[in-house]
Scaffold this active site. Structure first.
Site, PDB file in Angstrom:
ATOM      1  N   HIS A  38       1.733   5.368  -1.764  1.00  0.00           N
ATOM      2  CA  HIS A  38       1.209   6.517  -2.540  1.00  0.00           C
ATOM      3  C   HIS A  38       2.484   7.152  -3.113  1.00  0.00           C
ATOM      4  CE1 HIS A  38      -2.841   6.565  -0.796  1.00  0.00           C
ATOM      5  NE2 HIS A  38      -2.297   6.304   0.308  1.00  0.00           N
ATOM      6  N   LEU A  39       2.643   7.064  -4.443  1.00  0.00           N
ATOM      7  CA  LEU A  39       3.610   7.607  -5.223  1.00  0.00           C
ATOM      8  C   LEU A  39       3.645   8.994  -5.812  1.00  0.00           C
ATOM      9  CD1 LEU A  39       5.271   4.337  -6.770  1.00  0.00           C
ATOM     10  CD2 LEU A  39       5.867   5.540  -4.857  1.00  0.00           C
ATOM     11  N   ARG A  40       2.318   9.522  -5.676  1.00  0.00           N
ATOM     12  CA  ARG A  40       1.918  10.886  -6.099  1.00  0.00           C
ATOM     13  C   ARG A  40       2.295  11.083  -7.589  1.00  0.00           C
ATOM     14  NH1 ARG A  40      -1.288  10.822  -1.738  1.00  0.00           N
ATOM     15  NH2 ARG A  40      -0.330  11.952  -0.163  1.00  0.00           N
ATOM     16  N   LYS A  56      -9.329  -0.100  -5.871  1.00  0.00           N
ATOM     17  CA  LYS A  56      -9.215   0.449  -4.524  1.00  0.00           C
ATOM     18  C   LYS A  56     -10.478   1.323  -4.291  1.00  0.00           C
ATOM     19  CE  LYS A  56      -7.777   2.117  -0.802  1.00  0.00           C
ATOM     20  NZ  LYS A  56      -6.699   3.061  -0.312  1.00  0.00           N
ATOM     21  N   ASP A  59       1.647   2.477   3.488  1.00  0.00           N
ATOM     22  CA  ASP A  59       0.749   3.767   3.352  1.00  0.00           C
ATOM     23  C   ASP A  59       1.590   5.085   3.531  1.00  0.00           C
ATOM     24  OD1 ASP A  59      -1.538   5.322   2.876  1.00  0.00           O
ATOM     25  OD2 ASP A  59      -2.291   4.933   4.980  1.00  0.00           O
ATOM     26  N   HIS A  67      -4.823  -0.697   5.844  1.00  0.00           N
ATOM     27  CA  HIS A  67      -4.161  -0.236   7.023  1.00  0.00           C
ATOM     28  C   HIS A  67      -4.905  -0.186   8.182  1.00  0.00           C
ATOM     29  CE1 HIS A  67      -6.727   2.873   5.205  1.00  0.00           C
ATOM     30  NE2 HIS A  67      -6.076   3.301   4.152  1.00  0.00           N
ATOM     31  N   ALA A 101      -3.686  14.728   5.481  1.00  0.00           N
ATOM     32  CA  ALA A 101      -3.392  13.545   6.394  1.00  0.00           C
ATOM     33  C   ALA A 101      -2.110  12.540   5.449  1.00  0.00           C
ATOM     34  CB  ALA A 101      -4.591  12.612   6.627  1.00  0.00           C
ATOM     35  N   ASN A 129      -5.315   7.409  -5.996  1.00  0.00           N
ATOM     36  CA  ASN A 129      -6.030   8.664  -5.446  1.00  0.00           C
ATOM     37  C   ASN A 129      -4.998   9.651  -5.704  1.00  0.00           C
ATOM     38  OD1 ASN A 129      -4.073   7.991  -3.321  1.00  0.00           O
ATOM     39  ND2 ASN A 129      -4.954   9.423  -2.019  1.00  0.00           N
ATOM     40  N   HIS A 134       3.250  14.504   1.770  1.00  0.00           N
ATOM     41  CA  HIS A 134       2.881  15.764   1.366  1.00  0.00           C
ATOM     42  C   HIS A 134       3.690  16.841   1.856  1.00  0.00           C
ATOM     43  CE1 HIS A 134      -1.710  14.501   1.477  1.00  0.00           C
ATOM     44  NE2 HIS A 134      -1.364  13.782   2.327  1.00  0.00           N
ATOM     45  N   HIS A 143     -10.534   1.177   1.854  1.00  0.00           N
ATOM     46  CA  HIS A 143     -10.127   1.970   2.816  1.00  0.00           C
ATOM     47  C   HIS A 143     -11.469   2.127   3.783  1.00  0.00           C
ATOM     48  CE1 HIS A 143      -8.205   6.078   4.576  1.00  0.00           C
ATOM     49  NE2 HIS A 143      -9.508   5.595   5.226  1.00  0.00           N
ATOM     50  N   HIS A 170       0.847  -1.203   0.053  1.00  0.00           N
ATOM     51  CA  HIS A 170       0.067   0.005  -0.005  1.00  0.00           C
ATOM     52  C   HIS A 170       0.895   1.514   0.128  1.00  0.00           C
ATOM     53  CE1 HIS A 170      -3.766   2.143   1.607  1.00  0.00           C
ATOM     54  NE2 HIS A 170      -2.981   3.166   1.410  1.00  0.00           N
TER      55      HIS A 170
HETATM   56  C1  NCD Z   1      -3.317   9.183   1.999  1.00  0.00           C
HETATM   57  C2  NCD Z   1      -2.835  10.071   1.158  1.00  0.00           C
HETATM   58  O1  NCD Z   1      -2.432  11.192   1.635  1.00  0.00           O
HETATM   59  O2  NCD Z   1      -2.973   9.888  -0.043  1.00  0.00           O
HETATM   60  N1  NCD Z   1      -3.319   9.710   3.432  1.00  0.00           N
HETATM   61  C3  NCD Z   1      -3.335   9.075   4.645  1.00  0.00           C
HETATM   62  O3  NCD Z   1      -3.521   9.695   5.803  1.00  0.00           O
HETATM   63  N2  NCD Z   1      -3.080   7.551   4.758  1.00  0.00           N
HETATM   64  C4  NCD Z   1      -4.780   8.510   1.754  1.00  0.00           C
HETATM   65  C5  NCD Z   1      -5.039   7.335   2.724  1.00  0.00           C
HETATM   66  O4  NCD Z   1      -4.598   6.140   2.285  1.00  0.00           O
HETATM   67  O5  NCD Z   1      -5.878   7.480   3.289  1.00  0.00           O
HETATM   68 ZN    ZN Z   2      -3.077   5.057   1.731  1.00  0.00          ZN
END
Ligand code: NCD
Ligand code: ZN
Length: 334
Positions: free
Chosen positions: A14-16, A94, A237, A165, A253, A40, A241, A131, A12
């Site tokens: 996030h690579l943006r 997802k 996860d 998560h 978050a 996302n 940011h 999620h 899990h």
């Molecule tokens: C994730 C994100 O920033 O994309 N943020 C997080 O707090 N985990 C999204 C997610 O997995 O809820």
């Molecule tokens: Zn996530």
């Protein structure tokens, strides 16, 4: 002392996009053989075209590293044809409840209307990653969502469902009731509780969804993971940011754990005298549940302390300025 992680996976991630993608991807690509990439983005990855161009941007960001991006599509109503065409290029869909976390506005608003697509997933044997949080009181959101998992797991017994998560002892109890359900667990939920985030001075770097829970929940998660539960998989996860989105009034978050993930996991398992259980958590459980064969890759770590930087360019990492006992061995060294 050395530890060799065989084909470690981050299930899990996030690579943006754009500069953030270039900044964060190398951390995952050097530590892991593959990872499940979340869809996302600002504009969600909800078509095969978008998925293909995102995958190729990720591959570019990986450079020469061996790293398999397991792609996901953002859950919406898909036709059978769309899913049949996408099947070989995705690890799953997802699902986000609408508005529950970063960039989830396009998510599901009415859970009574997802059945058609969910039935197709079961029929086509495509896993559903969820999620699982309601919009209720923030500490109870995961617990309140469990009946949805329960209903889906019971109604679609051949559908593979991943509770993403998980943070509570109640989620672990549910996991044990359904063979078709697995779960990811993050590094930060194994290490911190709500107190670390908000018990003293407020820590935006530790603010994430789901929010860190109680010491009792953390203990239950640790016990299950360290005992080698066969359906628990590591998923960082890692959710970067930039600091201006964290250190502001509307703090986003997400915990950016990619730079420390594997070394901190080795430290945690070693301290608990459970290093023998780490391969299941970081690799074999995921391979079995998802039926994937990632590229073989041995990642070598050595027991040599290092201090985590205060920031990587614009992003504050998890465990910033803390000392970790293990580090990656530079490739080519002995
Ligand atoms: C994730 C994100 O920033 O994309 N943020 C997080 O707090 N985990 C999204 C997610 O997995 O809820
Ligand atoms: Zn996530």
């Amino acid at each position: 002392m050395e530890f060799i992680a065989e084909t470690p996976l981050d299930m899990h991630l996030h690579l943006r996009e754009e500069e953030m993608l270039s900044l964060v991807t190398p951390f995952s690509a050097e530590q892991f053989a593959g990872g499940v990439v979340m869809p996302n983005l600002v504009e969600p990855v909800d078509s095969l075209d978008r998925l293909r161009s995102y995958r190729s941007a990720i591959q570019t960001a990986c450079g020469n590293a061996v790293f398999h991006p397991y792609m996901t599509l953002f859950f919406r109503d898909y036709s059978r044809q769309e899913l049949m065409t996408a099947r070989d290029e995705i690890i799953g869909l997802k699902l986000y409840p609408a508005g529950i976390t970063t960039q989830s506005e396009a998510g599901v608003r009415d859970f009574n209307r997802i059945e058609k697509t969910v039935a197709l997933l079961e029929e086509l044997d495509i896993p559903l990653l969820i999620h699982g949080e309601t919009a209720g009181f923030v500490m109870d959101r995961e617990k309140e969502f469990l009946p949805v998992y329960e209903r889906l797991a019971g109604a679609f017994p051949r559908l593979r469902i991943v509770m993403e998560h998980i943070t509570t002892s109640e989620a672990l109890t549910l996991l044990d009731r359904f063979d078709n359900v697995a779960a990811t667990v993050t590094l930060h939920h194994l290490l911190i509780t709500l107190d670390d985030m908000a018990g003293d001075l407020l820590r935006p770097d530790l603010f994430c969804k789901p929010i860190a829970k109680t010491p009792r929940d953390r203990e239950a998660l640790r016990r299950a993971v360290l005992e080698g539960h066969p359906r628990l998989m590591f998923g960082s996860d890692s959710a970067p940011h930039p600091r201006h989105r964290k250190e502001c009034l509307d703090c986003a978050a997400g915990v950016f754990s990619a730079p420390v993930a594997l070394p901190a996991l080795v430290q945690l398992f070693e301290e608990a005298d459970c290093l023998d259980k780490l391969p299941a958590f970081i690799s074999t459980n995921a391979q079995r549940f998802y039926r994937i064969s990632p590229p073989a890759k041995n990642v070598r770590l050595e027991r040599r302390p290092w201090q985590v930087p205060e920031h990587y360019e614009t992003v504050t990492p998890f465990l910033a300025e803390k000392t970790i006992a293990w580090r990656l061995k530079p490739s080519g060294s002995d």
